[in-house]
Write a protein that holds these residues in place. Structure first.
Motif, mmCIF file in Angstrom:
data_model
loop_
_atom_site.group_PDB
_atom_site.id
_atom_site.type_symbol
_atom_site.label_atom_id
_atom_site.label_comp_id
_atom_site.label_asym_id
_atom_site.label_seq_id
_atom_site.Cartn_x
_atom_site.Cartn_y
_atom_site.Cartn_z
ATOM 1 N N SER A 218 40.034 69.925 44.472
ATOM 2 C CA SER A 218 41.001 70.989 44.180
ATOM 3 C C SER A 218 41.429 70.899 42.727
ATOM 4 C CB SER A 218 42.204 70.856 45.114
ATOM 5 O OG SER A 218 42.930 69.666 44.806
ATOM 6 N N ASN A 219 42.382 71.761 42.346
ATOM 7 C CA ASN A 219 42.871 71.728 40.967
ATOM 8 C C ASN A 219 43.962 70.682 40.775
ATOM 9 O OD1 ASN A 219 44.787 72.974 42.475
ATOM 10 N ND2 ASN A 219 45.173 74.661 41.053
ATOM 11 N N ILE A 220 44.237 69.927 41.794
ATOM 12 C CA ILE A 220 45.185 68.806 41.671
ATOM 13 C C ILE A 220 44.401 67.514 41.852
ATOM 14 C CG2 ILE A 220 47.235 67.697 42.616
ATOM 15 C CD1 ILE A 220 48.163 70.417 43.611
ATOM 16 N N TRP A 221 44.333 66.737 40.783
ATOM 17 C CA TRP A 221 43.566 65.483 40.807
ATOM 18 C C TRP A 221 44.528 64.326 41.070
ATOM 19 C CZ3 TRP A 221 40.223 66.317 35.763
ATOM 20 C CH2 TRP A 221 39.374 67.418 35.982
ATOM 21 N N ASP A 222 44.824 64.097 42.323
ATOM 22 C CA ASP A 222 45.780 63.039 42.648
ATOM 23 C C ASP A 222 45.135 61.670 42.750
ATOM 24 O OD1 ASP A 222 44.307 63.463 44.913
ATOM 25 O OD2 ASP A 222 46.002 64.024 46.196
ATOM 26 N N ASP A 223 43.804 61.595 42.485
ATOM 27 C CA ASP A 223 43.120 60.303 42.538
ATOM 28 C C ASP A 223 43.033 59.638 41.175
ATOM 29 O OD1 ASP A 223 41.435 62.327 41.595
ATOM 30 O OD2 ASP A 223 39.619 61.258 42.223
ATOM 31 N N ILE A 224 43.635 60.248 40.162
ATOM 32 C CA ILE A 224 43.566 59.703 38.800
ATOM 33 C C ILE A 224 44.907 59.091 38.440
ATOM 34 C CG2 ILE A 224 43.338 60.297 36.358
ATOM 35 C CD1 ILE A 224 41.260 62.325 37.124
ATOM 36 N N CYS B 100 36.286 65.655 33.068
ATOM 37 C CA CYS B 100 36.189 66.911 32.315
ATOM 38 C C CYS B 100 34.865 66.980 31.547
ATOM 39 C CB CYS B 100 37.355 67.029 31.349
ATOM 40 S SG CYS B 100 38.979 67.182 32.132
ATOM 41 N N LEU B 101 34.505 65.873 30.939
ATOM 42 C CA LEU B 101 33.299 65.842 30.124
ATOM 43 C C LEU B 101 32.045 66.033 30.968
ATOM 44 C CD1 LEU B 101 32.674 63.497 27.156
ATOM 45 C CD2 LEU B 101 31.001 63.497 28.997
ATOM 46 N N LEU B 102 31.992 65.374 32.123
ATOM 47 C CA LEU B 102 30.807 65.461 32.978
ATOM 48 C C LEU B 102 30.656 66.845 33.608
ATOM 49 C CD1 LEU B 102 31.018 61.969 34.718
ATOM 50 C CD2 LEU B 102 29.326 62.691 33.047
ATOM 51 N N MET B 103 31.773 67.549 33.821
ATOM 52 C CA MET B 103 31.706 68.878 34.418
ATOM 53 C C MET B 103 31.263 69.945 33.423
ATOM 54 S SD MET B 103 34.887 69.260 37.095
ATOM 55 C CE MET B 103 36.127 69.197 35.809
ATOM 56 N N THR B 104 31.434 69.692 32.134
ATOM 57 C CA THR B 104 31.247 70.765 31.156
ATOM 58 C C THR B 104 30.156 70.510 30.130
ATOM 59 O OG1 THR B 104 33.008 69.790 29.797
ATOM 60 C CG2 THR B 104 33.644 71.500 31.363
ATOM 61 N N THR B 105 29.610 69.312 30.061
ATOM 62 C CA THR B 105 28.641 69.001 29.010
ATOM 63 C C THR B 105 27.436 68.267 29.580
ATOM 64 O OG1 THR B 105 29.627 66.851 28.464
ATOM 65 C CG2 THR B 105 30.500 68.782 27.307
#
Length: 463
Positions: free
Chosen positions: A2-8, A28-33
């Protein structure tokens, strides 16, 4: 997800007042690059973005207005190590991506239709190549120079300076600090020697020669030296070398040394410095430590070393005849094989069995196991000199350089020494030693790893 990352969680091992979690940046980096893409972070801080980009094979640019942040990020990148990920296509480099783990993606549709599930790629789980460790790739630390606004009429405002500061303002304003550091620490040279200065003073009437000094020789005499500093940020370029040398030649007092000191040398400028031929004058290059750019952050120690002498490596090129197989693989030095086998020709060596050739090759690759030769009848053979292949120096030139083949522990100088010393032994002693080494477990193991396709031929290789 989801848009809430409660595991970080928050960042661990915090070194900066605002430091982002590595896991958040990585996601973020792995999702976009993709591997090889360029990442830009305009707020460097502790350097987490650059750190994560380096970890996952991305290129990066980061910047900050704080020297503290840049220094912390630089230290973080230079002192850490990363896993080495297997490349999808090694010949294509990082742009081909990594080899990733995959898992079956089971859906209700695949179950209902009794279809094999599709494979899902886990982009955060590349295969790690064991036995390899990766460090940060080379990077530079640069700065945008402060801009000076001119009046509308185009005139340049007058800058009040003392005689010492004349022609040393703007981009060269730190040269007073550099002179003081050079006077205090000298220049570290080959063999842990230090070029020490008895005095260093600014040069007023020159533009490209910034300081004049006297080098204190071991016999107590002083030699005159002119010093030209490179820019704060950027490389010392060819034109500065040319103009500084022209200035030095035009001065009435001829120097004994001209020293170019810089954080970075343009390759062509470095080449020009090495090729300068001025009778009676030595032209040297001195590498400046980047710590001089953040002197207020440095620890004040008497052992600080800020200048190193750099130049062309002083080596001796050695050529030798090697036995190579039909695949071009180097097997053993031809002369050494003749000594170990007692044979005198290539035809006789090719008549040996494969097991014998591999045993001789394994023995030649393991000079750390040559201790038994010292126990032969000739007492002046010191095997300790061969252990771990320390090499030798001869007339201040490098006599032995490292072998470039996997498994080689010794060096070229060790091989040549061994050939000479084996010549002192009787053939019966050589045979006894070889037979003893052939029973060594490490020799047996190494021989089993060598690939060799007959017949063998000879070739000359430069080392």
């Amino acid at each position: 997800m989801s848009n809430i990352w409660d595991d970080i969680q928050d960042a661990t091992d915090v070194i900066y007042v605002v430091q982002t979690s590595v896991r958040a940046i990585a996601r973020c980096l792995l999702m976009t690059t993709d591997p090889g893409d360029l990442i830009f972070d305009p707020t460097c801080g502790s350097g987490t973005t650059a750190y994560v980009a380096e970890q996952w094979g991305r290129r990066w640019i980061t910047c900050d207005t704080s020297r503290v942040a840049i220094t912390l990020a630089k230290q973080r990148l230079m002192t850490d190590k990363f896993d080495y990920y297997e490349l999808a296509h090694p010949d294509e480099g990082i742009r081909s991506g990594f080899k990733y783990k995959t898992v079956p993606h089971i859906t209700l549709k695949s179950i209902a239709n009794n279809e094999p599930p599709q494979q899902e790629t886990l982009y955060d789980r590349p295969y790690i190549e064991k036995g390899k460790v990766r460090v940060t790739a080379p990077f530079t630390v640069e700065a945008v120079p402060s801009l000076r606004v001119k009046p509308f009429d185009g005139s340049v405002p007058k800058v009040d300076t003392t005689n010492e500061q004349l022609a040393r303002t703007g981009e060269t304003g730190k040269q007073a600090e550099w002179r003081d550091e050079l006077k205090a620490t000298g220049i570290r040279a080959v063999g842990n020697k230090v070029i020490s200065f008895s005095r260093i003073e600014p040069m007023i009437a020159t533009k490209f020669l910034h300081a004049e000094g006297e080098i204190l020789e071991e016999d107590g005499t002083n030699k005159k030296a002119y010093i030209s500093f490179g820019p704060d940020y950027g490389s010392l370029e060819q034109r500065q070398v040319e103009l500084a040398i022209n200035e030095a030649r035009s001065l009435k007092s001829k120097p004994d040394f001209v020293i170019f000191a810089a954080f970075h040398f343009d390759p062509e400028a470095a080449k020009d410095i090495d090729l300068i031929n001025w009778q009676g004058v030595k032209v040297l290059k001195a590498q400046m430590s980047v710590d001089l750019l953040t002197k207020d952050l440095r620890k004040k120690r008497s052992s600080n070393q800020s200048y190193w002498l750099i130049g062309q490596p002083d080596i001796a090129v050695i050529s030798d005849k090697w036995l190579v197989d039909r695949g071009g693989r180097r097997i053993i030095l031809y002369e050494l094989c003749k000594k170990l086998s007692g044979l005198n020709s290539l035809a006789e060596i090719n008549g040996l069995g494969r097991e014998d050739i591999l045993a001789y090759a394994a023995i030649s690759e393991r000079p750390d196991l040559w201790d038994s030769i010292a126990n032969a009848t000739v007492s002046n053979i010191g095997a300790g000199k061969h252990s771990r292949g320390a090499g030798k120096e001869q007339q201040e030139r490098i006599y032995a350089v490292s072998g470039d083949s996997k498994g080689f522990i010794g060096r070229v100088g060790d091989f040549r020494d061994l050939i000479r010393k084996i010549g002192l032994l009787e053939q019966a002693d050589i045979r006894r030693v070889v037979n003893e080494l052939r029973r060594n477990k490490q020799i047996i193991e190494r021989a089993s790893q060598i690939t060799c396709y007959s017949p063998l031929t000879t070739t000359i290789l430069l080392r």
